[in-house]
Design a protein around this motif. Structure first.
Motif: not given
Length: 257
Positions: A71-76, A81-84
């Motif tokens: 979950y942590e990997s997917g969240w990061l 992706a959103v930030t980029d």
């Protein structure tokens, strides 16, 4: 209907477009040309996206705890992706804002200086100048000629971010600028008429920044505008002059110093 009933409040697309058109109409009534108005609104829109990108980038990098490594990997990954994407949106908005000007660039790729670009420069330099001195004695028409020469050294994108560049320049060189205006600016023993005249004008901040960043281009624009060479030479001399030592009256045994 209260805020709790509506949930998260956001403007819909139609309302955003309506606000933009309304602002364009108001600026047109105030005498702002449509191209200038579009550029200003475009810069504000690009700036809003940039600030949102910076705010999201500064949010904590850690994922909510207790949900496992997957979950942590997917969240990061999702957060990145959103930030980029938001950064890309900000970049595209700025590119659109500074390339929508129909003015034909010159041979060097730098377009003619527009009215709103000149006004943005005026708005940027005045508070910076007033942080060092309290008066301006140079003719406004001459000030516009000086700022036009300064802006002529930059392309549209550089002009769009020039206020930030000026703020950074004054922050880094504050002590040196304080000394400069105290010794040569308004209130000093140096009269306004002469080679140090430019230090009596807010435009001097902009000229100094260009002298340290693009001296050759500045001199080309200066000569093309037929501005007094002595002003630029005087500003250069004052900027490069060493700090004067404090005067101390001679003490015992120093009569011959």
């Amino acid at each position: 209907m209260n805020a709790a009933e509506e949930g998260r409040q956001q403007l819909d697309t139609v309302s955003v477009i309506n606000a933009r058109r309304t602002l364009l109409h108001l600026l047109h009534r105030a005498g702002v040309f449509s191209g200038d108005a579009e550029e200003l609104i475009g810069l504000v829109e690009a700036g809003a996206l940039t600030l949102a990108h910076q705010e999201i980038s500064g949010i904590g990098l850690s994922a909510p705890g207790g949900k496992g490594e997957l979950y942590e990997s997917g969240w990061l990954d999702g957060r990145q992706a959103v930030t980029d994407e938001l950064g890309e949106l900000a970049e595209r908005a700025l590119r659109h804002a500074v390339t929508s000007d129909p003015s034909v660039p010159g041979q060097d790729g730098r377009p003619p200086v527009g009215r709103t670009q000149l006004e943005r420069a005026r708005v940027a330099v005045l508070p910076l100048y007033l942080s060092f001195t309290t008066a301006s004695d140079l003719d406004p028409e001459v000030s516009d000629q000086v700022l036009t020469a300064v802006l002529g050294t930059m392309d549209s994108r550089q002009r769009a971010g020039y206020a930030g560049r000026l703020a950074q320049f004054t922050s880094v060189n504050r002590a040196r600028l304080e000394r400069l205006y105290a010794e040569y600016g308004p209130g000093s023993a140096i009269a306004i008429h002469g080679r140090y005249s430019l230090l009596h004008s807010p435009t001097s901040v902009a000229v100094l920044e260009r002298l340290t960043t693009a001296p050759s281009a500045l001199r080309e624009e200066w000569d093309a505008a037929e501005l007094p060479p002595a002003w630029l030479e005087g500003l250069t001399t004052a900027w490069d002059s060493p700090v004067r030592p404090a005067h101390h009256p001679p003490g015992p045994g120093r009569a011959g110093d």
